[in-house]
Each structure stands twice: as C-alpha cells, then as structure tokens.
Scaffold this motif. Structure first.
Motif, PDB file in Angstrom:
ATOM      1  N   TYR A 129       4.927  -6.049   5.236  1.00  0.00           N
ATOM      2  CA  TYR A 129       5.613  -5.458   4.087  1.00  0.00           C
ATOM      3  C   TYR A 129       4.860  -5.746   2.793  1.00  0.00           C
ATOM      4  CZ  TYR A 129       9.169  -4.316   0.651  1.00  0.00           C
ATOM      5  OH  TYR A 129       9.832  -3.772  -0.422  1.00  0.00           O
ATOM      6  N   ALA A 130       4.402  -6.982   2.625  1.00  0.00           N
ATOM      7  CA  ALA A 130       3.629  -7.319   1.425  1.00  0.00           C
ATOM      8  C   ALA A 130       2.400  -6.428   1.316  1.00  0.00           C
ATOM      9  CB  ALA A 130       3.220  -8.792   1.465  1.00  0.00           C
ATOM     10  N   HIS A 131       1.719  -6.239   2.426  1.00  0.00           N
ATOM     11  CA  HIS A 131       0.492  -5.440   2.444  1.00  0.00           C
ATOM     12  C   HIS A 131       0.774  -3.995   2.015  1.00  0.00           C
ATOM     13  CE1 HIS A 131      -3.564  -4.431   4.036  1.00  0.00           C
ATOM     14  NE2 HIS A 131      -2.994  -3.262   4.262  1.00  0.00           N
ATOM     15  N   HIS A 132       1.762  -3.367   2.634  1.00  0.00           N
ATOM     16  CA  HIS A 132       2.029  -1.955   2.342  1.00  0.00           C
ATOM     17  C   HIS A 132       2.608  -1.768   0.942  1.00  0.00           C
ATOM     18  CE1 HIS A 132       1.215   0.317   6.096  1.00  0.00           C
ATOM     19  NE2 HIS A 132       1.208  -0.913   6.598  1.00  0.00           N
ATOM     20  N   THR A 133       3.416  -2.707   0.493  1.00  0.00           N
ATOM     21  CA  THR A 133       3.965  -2.604  -0.855  1.00  0.00           C
ATOM     22  C   THR A 133       2.868  -2.754  -1.908  1.00  0.00           C
ATOM     23  OG1 THR A 133       6.077  -3.499  -0.113  1.00  0.00           O
ATOM     24  CG2 THR A 133       5.650  -3.566  -2.464  1.00  0.00           C
ATOM     25  N   SER A 165      -7.204  -4.885   3.964  1.00  0.00           N
ATOM     26  CA  SER A 165      -6.871  -6.028   4.817  1.00  0.00           C
ATOM     27  C   SER A 165      -6.238  -7.119   3.959  1.00  0.00           C
ATOM     28  CB  SER A 165      -8.126  -6.566   5.506  1.00  0.00           C
ATOM     29  OG  SER A 165      -9.077  -6.976   4.533  1.00  0.00           O
ATOM     30  N   SER A 166      -5.458  -7.986   4.603  1.00  0.00           N
ATOM     31  CA  SER A 166      -4.820  -9.074   3.866  1.00  0.00           C
ATOM     32  C   SER A 166      -4.459 -10.215   4.800  1.00  0.00           C
ATOM     33  CB  SER A 166      -3.559  -8.576   3.151  1.00  0.00           C
ATOM     34  OG  SER A 166      -2.579  -8.144   4.082  1.00  0.00           O
ATOM     35  N   GLY A 222      -4.118  -1.927   7.669  1.00  0.00           N
ATOM     36  CA  GLY A 222      -2.699  -1.609   7.600  1.00  0.00           C
ATOM     37  C   GLY A 222      -1.865  -2.013   8.778  1.00  0.00           C
ATOM     38  N   ARG A 223      -2.465  -2.674   9.775  1.00  0.00           N
ATOM     39  CA  ARG A 223      -1.712  -3.065  10.965  1.00  0.00           C
ATOM     40  C   ARG A 223      -1.894  -4.554  11.251  1.00  0.00           C
ATOM     41  NH1 ARG A 223      -3.412   2.256  12.421  1.00  0.00           N
ATOM     42  NH2 ARG A 223      -1.588   3.598  12.801  1.00  0.00           N
ATOM     43  N   VAL A 224      -0.847  -5.164  11.781  1.00  0.00           N
ATOM     44  CA  VAL A 224      -0.877  -6.582  12.093  1.00  0.00           C
ATOM     45  C   VAL A 224      -1.860  -6.851  13.232  1.00  0.00           C
ATOM     46  CG1 VAL A 224       0.481  -8.467  13.097  1.00  0.00           C
ATOM     47  CG2 VAL A 224       1.461  -7.040  11.288  1.00  0.00           C
TER      48      VAL A 224
END
Length: 350
Positions: free
Chosen positions: A130-134, A144-145, A162-164
């Motif tokens: 959620y943090a990544h997409h927000t 990436s994050s 965008g994916r875990v």
C-alpha cells in the motif's frame, strides 16, 4: 462510501484483536474511507477466526451497499511468519499462540468458507504494498521499495515493479530477523539484545515494541533510575515510552535513537541487495506527533549509508494511514492478480 455496479475486490486485514475490511473497485476506487472493524477472535482458535473474517466480509459489503455477486476476489493478510500461500509458520506466530494455528492454512480455509478466490500476504507485505502504490501512483509498476513496519515485532516488505517479492517459501521480507552490526549502536556496557525468535542482534531485537520492554528499557532505566517509568510494570512502561519521547525526554530519546539506528542499518543492507527507489517506515513508532515523527525518520535516514548515486535517487517516507494499510494493500494485491496476464514462458527448454 456508497454502492457500486462495477466489480470489486475485498481486502481483509486480520490482526491480534481486530479485523479491518475495505472494498476496492476494479477501476481503482476505494469505497471505504476509514476503519471498518470487528473482533478477530484469533485467540479462540482457527474456526472462530475464520467465522470472524466472514463476518467482516459480509459487514463491509453491507456498509458499502455492494452485492456479493459483484465480488471477484478477496485479499487477506495476517501477521507473519507465514508462507506465500497463507500457511502459518509451523513455529506459530506472536498473534497465533495456540498450537492449532501452527501450520494452519488460513488462506484456503477462508477461500472455502467464502467460495471466492483468496489472495494472501502477511501484514508487513500488505502495508508495504500500500505504501508503494500510494507513494508512486501511476509509476508504481516501474518502481521498487523496501518497508519496515515497527509494531509488536518488526514486519516489512520488498516490492519490485509494483509487486511484493514473496520468495521461495513465501517468507521474503521478514526484515525483522536480518542481523545487523551492533558496534556503535549499543552503549559500551549494553547487553546484546535478543529476539523472541531466538536470534541475538537482529533488527527486531532493537526496533520493536517487544524490544523496548525486553531489551532497551531495562538497560536505560538502569542509567536513569529515578525516571517515572521505573515505577511502571514493564509491559505498560514499554507502551508509554513513545509519549515521553514526543516530549523530548532524555531516556526515551535514547531508546528511539537506537531503534532508528537499527532501521538505518537494515536499510543499508537493503541498499546493497535491492537498491530500491524508496525506503518506507511504518507502524506505531511513527503514529506520533509530527515533530517526533520527522525527527525519527530523519534519524533513520542519517544512519542509512548510501552511495552518492543511490542517495540522489532514493526517497525516505512514512507508510500512510497505517491502520488501513493492511486491508488496502491486500485489496491492491487481489486486484493486480486479477489483472495479471499469463506468466512468461521459459527461454531455455527443460
């Protein structure tokens, strides 16, 4: 909030005391703008907990006016460790202490109960997603994050494109159990901290609520024997430390400086493995007054060692809307799973 005629996915965030639910349309709109909670019943065992999740599912549909026939999939998160397919670790979990939970397939059980496809992530991965997409929005699938979520333990997640990143056993992103160097982090006479998992000197042994009560506060109270927290029960004292830190208390700031240093060292390790675009910090430690929150994140950044090229492109930020991040993260994951095309074929024949 309001009903919809378009298909949706439902996100269910299962915690030690409460479930939170949300609804996401297939065109990317959340129909819930706050917490929708009910008791999780996890201490009553798996059967009661699955029924509680089913009640959360029914309740959020009733609240938003969405017919059950509009639901295409469900996203579920629970506290880890668990496999990528939702099987709770054979060693159990902090929130799943009864023996019946060990090795329990929570995803399949909920799927059978609801009669709908269920996609699973642990709660750290869900919040990370959620943090990544927000944060990245339209650029999320090209970024990436790495996220560290500080709570009772230390969860987290690695997101690539965008994916875990789940890993072979589904336990990638268990960042709390990464070992970090302790030289310069601990005071000269401070004992090496231990983790409930049995490790000594991992990130969770320093950066978690459990670590405050178990490792950090006993040491620092020995240096501040007249501190008001010395008269509190250890579990209550650990929960009160953040309030003191917000007011600039010297003992509390020592505790949180060590936690921030530990996260910085974790992110330094991550920088050399994944070189992410962003580093996110979430959890109760940053659900605090703005001055303290900003100081803590700046201290994490100060102790993250990046190369010049990395520092020029990396972002440090907080996980937004922590209480809703899990449910929203697994809803996003369920939506992306529906949208995903067929897997690429191997280049080299077997």
């Amino acid at each position: 909030m309001g009903g919809t005629d378009v298909p949706v996915v439902v996100g269910l965030d299962n915690g030690g005391t409460s479930n939170n639910a949300t609804v996401l349309t297939l065109d990317g709109r959340f129909l819930v703008d706050g917490l929708v909670e009910n008791p999780s019943e996890v201490r009553a065992g798996p059967a009661a907990a699955i029924e509680a999740l089913a009640r959360a599912f029914d309740g959020v549909l009733a609240l938003t006016g969405v017919p059950r026939a509009a639901v295409r999939a469900v996203g579920l998160d629970t506290p880890g460790p668990a496999s990528a397919t939702g099987v709770i670790s054979s060693r159990g979990s902090t929130n799943f202490s009864q023996p019946a939970w060990r090795g329990y397939d929570v995803r399949t059980a909920l799927e059978l109960r609801l009669g709908l496809p269920v996609l699973y992530h642990n709660d750290g991965n869900a919040a990370a997603l959620y943090a990544h997409h927000t944060h990245f929005g339209a650029e999320a699938m090209r970024r990436s994050s790495v996220s560290a979520i500080v709570g009772t333990g230390l969860g987290g997640g690695v997101v690539e494109a965008g994916r875990v990143v789940a890993g072979a056993a589904g336990m990638a992103g268990e960042l709390g159990h990464v070992h970090i160097p302790l030289t310069g982090l601990l005071a000269p006479d401070q004992p090496v901290p231990t983790c409930a998992c049995g490790f000594a000197g991992d990130v969770e042994s320093v950066a978690s609520l459990t670590a405050i009560g178990r490792n950090l506060l006993p040491y620092w109270l020995g240096r501040f024997p007249d501190h008001p927290l010395a008269g509190e029960a250890p579990e209550r004292a650990a929960k009160l430390v953040r309030g003191y830190a917000e007011r600039g208390d010297a003992l509390a700031r020592e505790v949180f400086t060590q936690q921030a240093m530990a996260l910085g060292r974790l992110f330094t390790v991550a920088a050399n493995f994944t070189d992410p675009h962003a580093y996110f910090v979430g959890g109760g430690v940053v659900e605090a007054a703005p001055d303290f929150r900003d100081w803590f994140l700046a201290t994490v950044r100060e102790h993250t060692v990046l190369r010049v090229e990395q520092a020029a492109s990396a972002t440090f930020a907080l996980v937004p809307e922590r209480d809703m991040a899990g449910a929203r993260g697994v809803a996003i994951a369920a939506l992306e799973a529906l949208r995903a095309g067929p897997a690429p074929r191997p280049v080299v024949a077997g």
